[in-house]
Design a protein around this motif. Structure first.
Motif, PDB file in Angstrom:
ATOM      1  N   ILE A 312       0.848  -1.202   0.000  1.00 41.55           N
ATOM      2  CA  ILE A 312       0.000   0.000   0.000  1.00 41.55           C
ATOM      3  C   ILE A 312       0.884   1.253   0.000  1.00 41.55           C
ATOM      4  CG2 ILE A 312      -1.647   1.371   1.358  1.00 41.55           C
ATOM      5  CD1 ILE A 312      -2.821  -1.299   2.367  1.00 41.55           C
ATOM      6  N   ILE A 313       1.910   1.231   0.869  1.00 40.86           N
ATOM      7  CA  ILE A 313       2.841   2.371   0.958  1.00 40.86           C
ATOM      8  C   ILE A 313       3.497   2.628  -0.391  1.00 40.86           C
ATOM      9  CG2 ILE A 313       5.045   3.122   2.002  1.00 40.86           C
ATOM     10  CD1 ILE A 313       2.961   3.255   4.101  1.00 40.86           C
ATOM     11  N   MET A 314       3.972   1.524  -1.012  1.00 45.84           N
ATOM     12  CA  MET A 314       4.677   1.678  -2.289  1.00 45.84           C
ATOM     13  C   MET A 314       3.722   2.216  -3.363  1.00 45.84           C
ATOM     14  SD  MET A 314       7.713   0.870  -1.552  1.00 45.84           S
ATOM     15  CE  MET A 314       8.759   0.351  -2.872  1.00 45.84           C
ATOM     16  N   GLU A 315       2.497   1.727  -3.339  1.00 40.81           N
ATOM     17  CA  GLU A 315       1.494   2.167  -4.314  1.00 40.81           C
ATOM     18  C   GLU A 315       1.221   3.665  -4.149  1.00 40.81           C
ATOM     19  OE1 GLU A 315      -0.059   1.120  -7.592  1.00 40.81           O
ATOM     20  OE2 GLU A 315       0.799  -0.435  -6.296  1.00 40.81           O
ATOM     21  N   LEU A 316       1.059   4.074  -2.886  1.00 49.43           N
ATOM     22  CA  LEU A 316       0.817   5.498  -2.601  1.00 49.43           C
ATOM     23  C   LEU A 316       2.010   6.341  -3.040  1.00 49.43           C
ATOM     24  CD1 LEU A 316      -0.802   5.287   0.967  1.00 49.43           C
ATOM     25  CD2 LEU A 316      -1.949   5.931  -1.156  1.00 49.43           C
ATOM     26  N   GLY A 317       3.208   5.789  -2.840  1.00 49.00           N
ATOM     27  CA  GLY A 317       4.436   6.485  -3.226  1.00 49.00           C
ATOM     28  C   GLY A 317       4.491   6.704  -4.727  1.00 49.00           C
ATOM     29  N   LYS A 318       4.145   5.652  -5.481  1.00 49.14           N
ATOM     30  CA  LYS A 318       4.163   5.762  -6.949  1.00 49.14           C
ATOM     31  C   LYS A 318       3.152   6.805  -7.412  1.00 49.14           C
ATOM     32  CE  LYS A 318       5.684   1.067  -7.741  1.00 49.14           C
ATOM     33  NZ  LYS A 318       5.289  -0.309  -7.969  1.00 49.14           N
ATOM     34  N   GLU A 319       1.983   6.793  -6.771  1.00 51.30           N
ATOM     35  CA  GLU A 319       0.952   7.783  -7.133  1.00 51.30           C
ATOM     36  C   GLU A 319       1.464   9.191  -6.858  1.00 51.30           C
ATOM     37  OE1 GLU A 319      -2.692   6.975  -5.076  1.00 51.30           O
ATOM     38  OE2 GLU A 319      -2.863   4.965  -5.941  1.00 51.30           O
ATOM     39  N   SER A 320       2.082   9.382  -5.697  1.00 54.70           N
ATOM     40  CA  SER A 320       2.624  10.696  -5.328  1.00 54.70           C
ATOM     41  C   SER A 320       3.630  11.182  -6.346  1.00 54.70           C
ATOM     42  CB  SER A 320       3.327  10.625  -3.981  1.00 54.70           C
ATOM     43  OG  SER A 320       2.428  10.747  -2.957  1.00 54.70           O
ATOM     44  N   LEU A 321       4.503  10.266  -6.742  1.00 53.03           N
ATOM     45  CA  LEU A 321       5.567  10.636  -7.684  1.00 53.03           C
ATOM     46  C   LEU A 321       4.976  11.072  -9.027  1.00 53.03           C
ATOM     47  CD1 LEU A 321       8.666  10.734  -7.957  1.00 53.03           C
ATOM     48  CD2 LEU A 321       8.592   8.446  -8.888  1.00 53.03           C
ATOM     49  N   GLU A 322       3.989  10.339  -9.485  1.00 50.28           N
ATOM     50  CA  GLU A 322       3.388  10.668 -10.776  1.00 50.28           C
ATOM     51  C   GLU A 322       2.696  12.028 -10.752  1.00 50.28           C
ATOM     52  OE1 GLU A 322       3.994   9.234 -13.625  1.00 50.28           O
ATOM     53  OE2 GLU A 322       5.323   8.001 -12.393  1.00 50.28           O
ATOM     54  N   LEU A 323       2.225  12.411  -9.577  1.00 42.71           N
ATOM     55  CA  LEU A 323       1.512  13.700  -9.480  1.00 42.71           C
ATOM     56  C   LEU A 323       2.471  14.892  -9.391  1.00 42.71           C
ATOM     57  CD1 LEU A 323      -1.318  12.721  -6.973  1.00 42.71           C
ATOM     58  CD2 LEU A 323      -1.591  13.267  -9.394  1.00 42.71           C
ATOM     59  N   MET A 324       3.731  14.618  -9.242  1.00 42.07           N
ATOM     60  CA  MET A 324       4.705  15.708  -9.073  1.00 42.07           C
ATOM     61  C   MET A 324       5.028  16.372 -10.412  1.00 42.07           C
ATOM     62  SD  MET A 324       7.389  14.261  -6.350  1.00 42.07           S
ATOM     63  CE  MET A 324       7.100  14.455  -4.621  1.00 42.07           C
ATOM     64  N   SER A 325       5.612  17.584 -10.310  1.00 42.61           N
ATOM     65  CA  SER A 325       6.017  18.276 -11.535  1.00 42.61           C
ATOM     66  C   SER A 325       7.244  17.577 -12.125  1.00 42.61           C
ATOM     67  CB  SER A 325       6.366  19.731 -11.206  1.00 42.61           C
ATOM     68  OG  SER A 325       7.556  19.757 -10.458  1.00 42.61           O
ATOM     69  N   ASP A 326       7.512  17.884 -13.396  1.00 42.87           N
ATOM     70  CA  ASP A 326       8.651  17.229 -14.059  1.00 42.87           C
ATOM     71  C   ASP A 326       9.967  17.527 -13.354  1.00 42.87           C
ATOM     72  OD1 ASP A 326       6.999  16.061 -15.815  1.00 42.87           O
ATOM     73  OD2 ASP A 326       7.356  17.484 -17.463  1.00 42.87           O
ATOM     74  N   ASP A 327      10.112  18.758 -12.857  1.00 47.16           N
ATOM     75  CA  ASP A 327      11.340  19.139 -12.170  1.00 47.16           C
ATOM     76  C   ASP A 327      11.545  18.315 -10.902  1.00 47.16           C
ATOM     77  OD1 ASP A 327      12.199  20.888 -13.970  1.00 47.16           O
ATOM     78  OD2 ASP A 327      11.677  22.722 -12.863  1.00 47.16           O
ATOM     79  N   GLU A 328      10.440  18.170 -10.138  1.00 48.86           N
ATOM     80  CA  GLU A 328      10.523  17.395  -8.895  1.00 48.86           C
ATOM     81  C   GLU A 328      10.823  15.929  -9.200  1.00 48.86           C
ATOM     82  OE1 GLU A 328       7.511  19.573  -5.776  1.00 48.86           O
ATOM     83  OE2 GLU A 328       6.634  18.613  -7.540  1.00 48.86           O
ATOM     84  N   LYS A 329      10.157  15.437 -10.236  1.00 47.30           N
ATOM     85  CA  LYS A 329      10.364  14.028 -10.622  1.00 47.30           C
ATOM     86  C   LYS A 329      11.816  13.793 -11.026  1.00 47.30           C
ATOM     87  CE  LYS A 329       5.960  12.945 -12.687  1.00 47.30           C
ATOM     88  NZ  LYS A 329       5.312  12.708 -13.958  1.00 47.30           N
ATOM     89  N   ARG A 330      12.356  14.770 -11.761  1.00 40.48           N
ATOM     90  CA  ARG A 330      13.717  14.608 -12.307  1.00 40.48           C
ATOM     91  C   ARG A 330      14.733  14.338 -11.202  1.00 40.48           C
ATOM     92  NH1 ARG A 330      18.461  16.826 -13.835  1.00 40.48           N
ATOM     93  NH2 ARG A 330      18.210  18.523 -12.362  1.00 40.48           N
ATOM     94  N   ILE A 331      14.650  15.122 -10.137  1.00 42.45           N
ATOM     95  CA  ILE A 331      15.645  14.953  -9.064  1.00 42.45           C
ATOM     96  C   ILE A 331      15.403  13.663  -8.285  1.00 42.45           C
ATOM     97  CG2 ILE A 331      14.469  16.324  -7.255  1.00 42.45           C
ATOM     98  CD1 ILE A 331      18.203  16.569  -8.005  1.00 42.45           C
ATOM     99  N   LEU A 332      14.117  13.284  -8.157  1.00 41.75           N
ATOM    100  CA  LEU A 332      13.819  12.055  -7.407  1.00 41.75           C
ATOM    101  C   LEU A 332      14.137  10.800  -8.220  1.00 41.75           C
ATOM    102  CD1 LEU A 332      10.525  13.083  -5.620  1.00 41.75           C
ATOM    103  CD2 LEU A 332      12.696  12.598  -4.541  1.00 41.75           C
ATOM    104  N   LYS A 333      14.112  10.946  -9.542  1.00 47.30           N
ATOM    105  CA  LYS A 333      14.424   9.784 -10.397  1.00 47.30           C
ATOM    106  C   LYS A 333      15.883   9.789 -10.844  1.00 47.30           C
ATOM    107  CE  LYS A 333       9.897   8.758 -12.391  1.00 47.30           C
ATOM    108  NZ  LYS A 333       9.127   8.707 -13.638  1.00 47.30           N
ATOM    109  N   LEU A 334      16.564  10.904 -10.572  1.00 45.43           N
ATOM    110  CA  LEU A 334      17.939  11.054 -11.076  1.00 45.43           C
ATOM    111  C   LEU A 334      18.877   9.976 -10.530  1.00 45.43           C
ATOM    112  CD1 LEU A 334      19.910  12.895 -12.692  1.00 45.43           C
ATOM    113  CD2 LEU A 334      20.371  14.076 -10.537  1.00 45.43           C
ATOM    114  N   PHE A 335      19.565   9.313 -11.417  1.00 45.33           N
ATOM    115  CA  PHE A 335      20.591   8.350 -10.995  1.00 45.33           C
ATOM    116  C   PHE A 335      21.598   8.221 -12.130  1.00 45.33           C
ATOM    117  CE2 PHE A 335      22.768   4.506 -10.052  1.00 45.33           C
ATOM    118  CZ  PHE A 335      22.773   4.457  -8.664  1.00 45.33           C
ATOM    119  N   ILE A 336      22.818   8.615 -11.838  1.00 49.70           N
ATOM    120  CA  ILE A 336      23.857   8.604 -12.883  1.00 49.70           C
ATOM    121  C   ILE A 336      24.951   7.635 -12.484  1.00 49.70           C
ATOM    122  CG2 ILE A 336      25.575  10.001 -14.084  1.00 49.70           C
ATOM    123  CD1 ILE A 336      23.775  12.458 -13.347  1.00 49.70           C
TER     124      ILE A 336
END
Length: 538
Positions: A312-336
């Motif tokens: 449930i937590i993970m599902e809510l987390g994924k939903e939260s992430l999708e609702l974020m702006s592209d800029d916010e998503k970029r830093i949270l998804k960033l991995f180099i």
DNA sequence: CAGCCGTGTGAAGTTTTCGA
DNA sequence: TCGAAAACTTCACACGGCTG
């Protein structure tokens, strides 16, 4: 009348006695004052001297302990001495000797056990510091490398992050050493466990520390730490790449977890209910329906409920992430993932050399470098110069195993002039000859141990000092009782007289001078070494 | 003044170095 | 490569200063 006269006489005598006593007392006082006055100058001098002496004595004393506890400066000094290589047993002696050097008497001693404790304490303090810096930083990257000693795997770990200098208040990027950890094996799964263990240890230490209770708000969770991870720096081996992939997956999970936990705490029961109903239905269906669920043991039900809660937590987390702006998503998804610059330099040489070899097969009329077969294959390859001359499988195999050109020539030169085994090759004899004849200290590049850049370095040396190398080989030949070279020396001599091989040496040398060396300086901007002495296999 | 904490001591165990 | 010696580490325990 007579009685009155007697009384007056007695009174007079008494007054006289009093005056005499006062006079004597005054004389005594006057004498005392005179004497005191006479002594005053000496006394003052002596008091000044005494105070001076006491102050000097006090200033000359240095107490290692204050109220029974070693001073922080002493602990720091001991840690410094140990870090630069002083054995714990000699630290006390060195402190006392240095004290004397600076005119101080050191009071107290530091035993070997105390040295060990200071180091332990320093390590814990360092971890708390790193933990605090992670908690304050928005993002960080990890880097590491592994090796093995006596069949035990070890990983060296670093973290890079932006930190505030507590003295100047200025923020700058720093790399902190996290230590060298033994690993159960060299697998990627163990590496991830080790990272979790190390960061978990830092998180626990910070959370439990009085420092965190005094200055820090809340505790530092491992999941929160991984959510800040934005990259991994490693070498190019496949295991390290796999580690990076696993850490990336870990980061994605923890981002979902952190966001999910936040959303969960922000939601009220009515909002959460549909999520719970849906997740429970899925969980019960997975075990085979309500009856099957009822038959499960309590412990298993508890385990599955915990899994459901997590989902449930993970599902809510994924939903939260999708609702974020592209800029916010970029830093949270960033991995180099970043590879070692020297490996990239190495790969360009390898790629370039492979292309050069390929060129020969596409342009048959261009003369190829001579084959430099070893002693076993030289007879088999009699009369064979290319694939066209191969007559049987034995020759094909021998040809496949036989090298030619710059790389083989540099390998031979390394094996003859600076063999990785001390007992083989000419080593000191070559260095001695070079110093005597060329008048310069020189050790041939370490191509016998395959290392970054050594083949290009060797190519430059062989071309620039070609005549000297030929001269040395002649010297070796003359020196031997048989006046004969070893097979390897003969091969090197042949290679140094072969125009296509020399042409390749020239190409590799020019590449290193014009591209390779300049490229290698780029990693040096942030690192310490241009050419780390790390082994690579051709 | 009891209990806590930091420290020193010395024995035992472990690792490293050195020479054959 | 082996064994002895040296160097180093770890551990238990006792002691003494500090604190409440």
């Amino acid at each position: 009348m007579e009685h009155l006269g007697q009384q007056a006489e007695e009174k007079q005598a008494k007054a006289l006695a009093t005056i005499n006593a006062k006079l004597a007392d005054t004389c005594k006082k006057a004498s005392m004052l005179k004497k005191r006055d006479d002594r005053a100058i000496g006394m003052l001098e002596r008091t000044i001297q005494r105070t001076k002496q006491a102050t000097l004595t006090k200033a000359k004393l240095f107490h290692l302990l204050e109220k029974g506890i070693y001073k922080e400066a002493v602990c720091d000094t001991v840690r410094y001495l140990f870090r630069v290589g002083v054995s714990g047993n000699y630290v006390n002696g060195i402190i006392h000797v240095l004290g004397k050097l600076f005119g101080m008497d050191v009071v107290g001693n530091v035993s070997c056990s105390s040295v060990a404790r200071f180091i332990l304490k320093g390590g814990i303090a360092a971890k708390i510091q790193v933990g605090y810096e992670i908690s304050e930083a928005d993002t960080f990257t990890l880097s590491g490398d592994g090796t093995s000693h006596c069949a035990i795997n070890y990983n060296s770990c670093h973290i890079s992050l932006k930190v505030d200098d507590h003295t100047t208040g200025e923020a700058s990027h720093k790399t902190r050493f996290l230590g060298i950890m033994p690993s159960l094996d060299g697998s990627s799964a163990e590496s991830i466990k080790d990272w979790e263990k190390m960061l978990g240890n830092i998180s626990d230490l910070l959370s439990c520390s009085p420092f965190a209770q005094r200055h820090h708000k809340g505790t530092l969770h491992l999941a929160g730490m991984f959510a800040k991870l934005v990259g991994v720096n490693s070498d190019h081996c496949s295991k390290e790449k796999k580690d990076a992939q696993a850490l990336k997956a870990q980061k994605e999970d923890t981002v979902h977890q952190v966001l999910g936990e936040k959303k969960f705490s922000d939601m009220d029961d009515d909002e959460l209910l549909p999520h719970f109903i849906k997740a429970r239905e899925k969980m019960v269906k997975a075990v085979g329906g309500e009856d099957a669920w009822g038959n499960l043991a309590e412990t298993e039900q508890a385990e599955r409920k915990a899994e459901m809660f997590h989902s449930i937590i993970m599902e809510l987390g994924k939903e939260s992430l999708e609702l974020m702006s592209d800029d916010e998503k970029r830093i949270l998804k960033l991995f180099i993932w970043t590879g070692c610059g020297c490996h990239k330099g190495l790969n360009t040489v390898r790629g370039g050399y492979a292309a050069m070899v390929q060129y020969y097969s596409e342009h048959g009329h261009i003369p190829r470098p001579i084959l430099l077969a070893n002693q076993d294959n030289v007879a088999v390859l009699e009369g064979v110069t290319s694939e066209d001359d191969v007559e049987n499988e034995v020759q094909a195999r021998a040809l496949e195993m036989t090298g030619s050109g710059e790389i083989k020539c540099a390998q031979l030169a390394g094996a003859v002039l600076n063999n990785k085994l001390d007992k083989k090759g000419h080593h000191d004899l070559f260095r001695w000859w070079w110093k005597k004849v060329v008048n310069k200290a020189f050790t041939f590049p370490d191509t016998s141990n395959t290392r970054f850049g050594s083949y290009c370095e060797a190519a430059i040396e062989l071309i620039v000092h070609l005549d000297r190398f030929k001269e040395f080989l002649s010297f070796i030949q003359a020196k031997k009782g048989t006046h004969r070279w070893s097979h390897m020396e003969q091969n090197l001599w042949d290679a140094l007289h072969d125009t296509p091989t020399l042409c390749e040496l020239l190409v590799l040398g020019l590449y290193a001078e014009t591209v390779g060396k300049h490229y290698s300086l780029i990693p040096k901007v942030t690192g310490r070494h241009v050419m780390p002495s790390r082994r690579v296999q051709w």
